[in-house]
Write a protein that holds these residues in place. Structure first.
Motif, PDB file in Angstrom:
ATOM      1  N   LYS A  78       0.868  -1.172   0.000  1.00 20.58           N
ATOM      2  CA  LYS A  78       0.000   0.000   0.000  1.00 20.58           C
ATOM      3  C   LYS A  78       0.907   1.225   0.000  1.00 20.58           C
ATOM      4  O   LYS A  78       1.990   1.202   0.574  1.00 20.58           O
ATOM      5  CB  LYS A  78      -0.875   0.024   1.255  1.00 20.58           C
ATOM      6  CG  LYS A  78      -1.854  -1.122   1.354  1.00 20.58           C
ATOM      7  CD  LYS A  78      -2.956  -1.028   0.355  1.00 20.58           C
ATOM      8  CE  LYS A  78      -4.040  -0.109   0.842  1.00 20.58           C
ATOM      9  NZ  LYS A  78      -5.146   0.054  -0.070  1.00 20.58           N
ATOM     10  N   CYS A  79       0.465   2.269  -0.656  1.00 20.18           N
ATOM     11  CA  CYS A  79       1.230   3.516  -0.685  1.00 20.18           C
ATOM     12  C   CYS A  79       0.667   4.475   0.335  1.00 20.18           C
ATOM     13  O   CYS A  79      -0.526   4.762   0.331  1.00 20.18           O
ATOM     14  CB  CYS A  79       1.154   4.159  -2.071  1.00 20.18           C
ATOM     15  SG  CYS A  79       1.971   3.214  -3.348  1.00 20.18           S
ATOM     16  N   ARG A  80       1.535   4.935   1.225  1.00 21.50           N
ATOM     17  CA  ARG A  80       1.120   5.988   2.160  1.00 21.50           C
ATOM     18  C   ARG A  80       1.093   7.316   1.418  1.00 21.50           C
ATOM     19  O   ARG A  80       0.228   8.145   1.614  1.00 21.50           O
ATOM     20  CB  ARG A  80       2.069   6.035   3.353  1.00 21.50           C
ATOM     21  CG  ARG A  80       1.656   7.082   4.360  1.00 21.50           C
ATOM     22  CD  ARG A  80       2.306   6.945   5.706  1.00 21.50           C
ATOM     23  NE  ARG A  80       3.738   6.765   5.658  1.00 21.50           N
ATOM     24  CZ  ARG A  80       4.454   6.359   6.688  1.00 21.50           C
ATOM     25  NH1 ARG A  80       3.869   6.074   7.823  1.00 21.50           N
ATOM     26  NH2 ARG A  80       5.753   6.235   6.586  1.00 21.50           N
ATOM     27  N   ASP A  81       2.073   7.511   0.546  1.00 25.82           N
ATOM     28  CA  ASP A  81       2.119   8.673  -0.335  1.00 25.82           C
ATOM     29  C   ASP A  81       3.060   8.350  -1.487  1.00 25.82           C
ATOM     30  O   ASP A  81       3.899   7.460  -1.377  1.00 25.82           O
ATOM     31  CB  ASP A  81       2.606   9.924   0.415  1.00 25.82           C
ATOM     32  CG  ASP A  81       3.959   9.709   1.058  1.00 25.82           C
ATOM     33  OD1 ASP A  81       4.954   9.567   0.325  1.00 25.82           O
ATOM     34  OD2 ASP A  81       4.026   9.681   2.295  1.00 25.82           O
ATOM     35  N   TRP A  82       2.895   9.021  -2.602  1.00 27.31           N
ATOM     36  CA  TRP A  82       3.815   8.864  -3.724  1.00 27.31           C
ATOM     37  C   TRP A  82       3.774  10.094  -4.605  1.00 27.31           C
ATOM     38  O   TRP A  82       2.819  10.859  -4.584  1.00 27.31           O
ATOM     39  CB  TRP A  82       3.547   7.593  -4.516  1.00 27.31           C
ATOM     40  CG  TRP A  82       2.200   7.459  -5.169  1.00 27.31           C
ATOM     41  CD1 TRP A  82       1.067   6.947  -4.607  1.00 27.31           C
ATOM     42  CD2 TRP A  82       1.840   7.825  -6.500  1.00 27.31           C
ATOM     43  NE1 TRP A  82       0.036   6.963  -5.512  1.00 27.31           N
ATOM     44  CE2 TRP A  82       0.483   7.494  -6.692  1.00 27.31           C
ATOM     45  CE3 TRP A  82       2.533   8.387  -7.565  1.00 27.31           C
ATOM     46  CZ2 TRP A  82      -0.187   7.725  -7.873  1.00 27.31           C
ATOM     47  CZ3 TRP A  82       1.866   8.607  -8.757  1.00 27.31           C
ATOM     48  CH2 TRP A  82       0.525   8.274  -8.898  1.00 27.31           C
ATOM     49  N   SER A  83       4.860  10.287  -5.353  1.00 27.10           N
ATOM     50  CA  SER A  83       4.929  11.410  -6.283  1.00 27.10           C
ATOM     51  C   SER A  83       5.671  10.978  -7.542  1.00 27.10           C
ATOM     52  O   SER A  83       6.566  10.131  -7.493  1.00 27.10           O
ATOM     53  CB  SER A  83       5.609  12.619  -5.652  1.00 27.10           C
ATOM     54  OG  SER A  83       6.973  12.334  -5.419  1.00 27.10           O
ATOM     55  N   ILE A  84       5.269  11.563  -8.648  1.00 28.80           N
ATOM     56  CA  ILE A  84       5.892  11.328  -9.945  1.00 28.80           C
ATOM     57  C   ILE A  84       6.274  12.695 -10.496  1.00 28.80           C
ATOM     58  O   ILE A  84       5.473  13.632 -10.455  1.00 28.80           O
ATOM     59  CB  ILE A  84       4.909  10.658 -10.931  1.00 28.80           C
ATOM     60  CG1 ILE A  84       4.353   9.347 -10.366  1.00 28.80           C
ATOM     61  CG2 ILE A  84       5.534  10.456 -12.292  1.00 28.80           C
ATOM     62  CD1 ILE A  84       5.334   8.226 -10.268  1.00 28.80           C
ATOM     63  N   THR A  85       7.495  12.821 -11.007  1.00 27.38           N
ATOM     64  CA  THR A  85       7.933  14.066 -11.628  1.00 27.38           C
ATOM     65  C   THR A  85       8.357  13.774 -13.062  1.00 27.38           C
ATOM     66  O   THR A  85       9.269  12.979 -13.289  1.00 27.38           O
ATOM     67  CB  THR A  85       9.116  14.683 -10.857  1.00 27.38           C
ATOM     68  OG1 THR A  85       8.721  14.898  -9.500  1.00 27.38           O
ATOM     69  CG2 THR A  85       9.553  15.994 -11.477  1.00 27.38           C
TER      70      THR A  85
ATOM     71  N   GLY B 135      12.185  13.006 -19.131  1.00 27.85           N
ATOM     72  CA  GLY B 135      12.713  12.172 -18.062  1.00 27.85           C
ATOM     73  C   GLY B 135      11.708  12.087 -16.929  1.00 27.85           C
ATOM     74  O   GLY B 135      11.005  13.057 -16.646  1.00 27.85           O
ATOM     75  N   THR B 136      11.625  10.932 -16.284  1.00 29.43           N
ATOM     76  CA  THR B 136      10.645  10.732 -15.217  1.00 29.43           C
ATOM     77  C   THR B 136      11.309  10.056 -14.025  1.00 29.43           C
ATOM     78  O   THR B 136      12.038   9.079 -14.180  1.00 29.43           O
ATOM     79  CB  THR B 136       9.468   9.864 -15.711  1.00 29.43           C
ATOM     80  OG1 THR B 136       8.938  10.429 -16.900  1.00 29.43           O
ATOM     81  CG2 THR B 136       8.381   9.762 -14.668  1.00 29.43           C
ATOM     82  N   THR B 137      11.050  10.614 -12.850  1.00 28.92           N
ATOM     83  CA  THR B 137      11.500  10.016 -11.593  1.00 28.92           C
ATOM     84  C   THR B 137      10.323  10.028 -10.631  1.00 28.92           C
ATOM     85  O   THR B 137       9.321  10.700 -10.858  1.00 28.92           O
ATOM     86  CB  THR B 137      12.668  10.799 -10.963  1.00 28.92           C
ATOM     87  OG1 THR B 137      12.254  12.143 -10.720  1.00 28.92           O
ATOM     88  CG2 THR B 137      13.895  10.792 -11.852  1.00 28.92           C
ATOM     89  N   GLY B 138      10.454   9.278  -9.566  1.00 34.33           N
ATOM     90  CA  GLY B 138       9.387   9.266  -8.582  1.00 34.33           C
ATOM     91  C   GLY B 138       9.873   8.798  -7.233  1.00 34.33           C
ATOM     92  O   GLY B 138      11.001   8.323  -7.080  1.00 34.33           O
ATOM     93  N   SER B 139       8.991   8.944  -6.261  1.00 28.98           N
ATOM     94  CA  SER B 139       9.282   8.480  -4.913  1.00 28.98           C
ATOM     95  C   SER B 139       7.977   8.071  -4.251  1.00 28.98           C
ATOM     96  O   SER B 139       6.899   8.470  -4.688  1.00 28.98           O
ATOM     97  CB  SER B 139       9.983   9.568  -4.097  1.00 28.98           C
ATOM     98  OG  SER B 139       9.128  10.679  -3.940  1.00 28.98           O
ATOM     99  N   ALA B 140       8.089   7.266  -3.227  1.00 27.44           N
ATOM    100  CA  ALA B 140       6.906   6.804  -2.507  1.00 27.44           C
ATOM    101  C   ALA B 140       7.308   6.345  -1.117  1.00 27.44           C
ATOM    102  O   ALA B 140       8.463   5.996  -0.876  1.00 27.44           O
ATOM    103  CB  ALA B 140       6.239   5.653  -3.249  1.00 27.44           C
ATOM    104  N   THR B 141       6.351   6.357  -0.232  1.00 30.76           N
ATOM    105  CA  THR B 141       6.485   5.678   1.048  1.00 30.76           C
ATOM    106  C   THR B 141       5.487   4.544   1.004  1.00 30.76           C
ATOM    107  O   THR B 141       4.292   4.771   0.815  1.00 30.76           O
ATOM    108  CB  THR B 141       6.172   6.613   2.229  1.00 30.76           C
ATOM    109  OG1 THR B 141       7.033   7.742   2.162  1.00 30.76           O
ATOM    110  CG2 THR B 141       6.374   5.892   3.559  1.00 30.76           C
ATOM    111  N   ILE B 142       5.997   3.336   1.107  1.00 27.50           N
ATOM    112  CA  ILE B 142       5.126   2.169   0.998  1.00 27.50           C
ATOM    113  C   ILE B 142       5.040   1.432   2.323  1.00 27.50           C
ATOM    114  O   ILE B 142       5.952   1.506   3.149  1.00 27.50           O
ATOM    115  CB  ILE B 142       5.585   1.211  -0.124  1.00 27.50           C
ATOM    116  CG1 ILE B 142       6.997   0.671   0.138  1.00 27.50           C
ATOM    117  CG2 ILE B 142       5.504   1.892  -1.479  1.00 27.50           C
ATOM    118  CD1 ILE B 142       7.431  -0.408  -0.836  1.00 27.50           C
ATOM    119  N   LEU B 143       3.929   0.756   2.513  1.00 29.75           N
ATOM    120  CA  LEU B 143       3.700  -0.092   3.683  1.00 29.75           C
ATOM    121  C   LEU B 143       3.605  -1.524   3.192  1.00 29.75           C
ATOM    122  O   LEU B 143       2.820  -1.813   2.282  1.00 29.75           O
ATOM    123  CB  LEU B 143       2.404   0.328   4.383  1.00 29.75           C
ATOM    124  CG  LEU B 143       2.318   1.790   4.799  1.00 29.75           C
ATOM    125  CD1 LEU B 143       0.920   2.115   5.307  1.00 29.75           C
ATOM    126  CD2 LEU B 143       3.363   2.126   5.844  1.00 29.75           C
TER     127      LEU B 143
END
Length: 135
Positions: free
Chosen positions: A20-27, A51-59
């Motif tokens: 599950k994603c607590r939060d995520w972002s795509i740039t 170009g695309t990068t991203g980050s997330a906090t996952i559970l």
């Protein structure tokens, strides 16, 4: 009004939902390439590479083998590119949401220690190729 939220989102590794994603972002960025000629008085530009990068906090559950394979892929020396799918929920939409799909690899993993069975981990990833889906 529909609200877009990553709080109830899911992360798929290949075709398997494992976190599950607590939060995520795509740039998504696109280079601006200057194509000004010598006699021009103003700079002009054309679109360049995306170009695309991203980050997330996952559970995730640490006993889940798919989750462990995914997180340990950052340690691989080659061949770690996999398909990632983030499913987002849009509250108020009849279908419940959309998705963002990409092929890429983990560029960083920051696990944290917590009490209980579910673990939280911060991840960053680099997309290789064109991102699919919509925001």
């Amino acid at each position: 009004m529909a609200v877009l939220t990553g709080a109830d989102g899911q992360l798929f590794y290949g075709t398997t939902a494992f976190a599950k994603c607590r939060d995520w972002s795509i740039t998504v960025t696109k280079d601006a390439l200057e194509d000004t000629c010598l006699s021009d008085m103003d700079r002009t530009y054309v679109e360049g590479l995306r170009g695309t990068t991203g980050s997330a906090t996952i559970l995730y559950d640490p006993s889940n083998t798919t989750a462990n394979k995914f997180l340990n892929s950052v340690l691989a020396t080659e061949g770690a590119t996999e398909e990632l799918t983030f499913k987002m929920n849009r509250k108020g939409y009849p279908d419940g949401g959309g998705s963002f799909r990409c092929t890429g690899f983990l560029s960083s993993v920051g696990p944290s220690v917590s009490v209980g069975e579910i673990q939280a981990v911060s991840i960053s990833f680099q997309v290789s190729g064109k991102p699919e889906g919509g925001f």
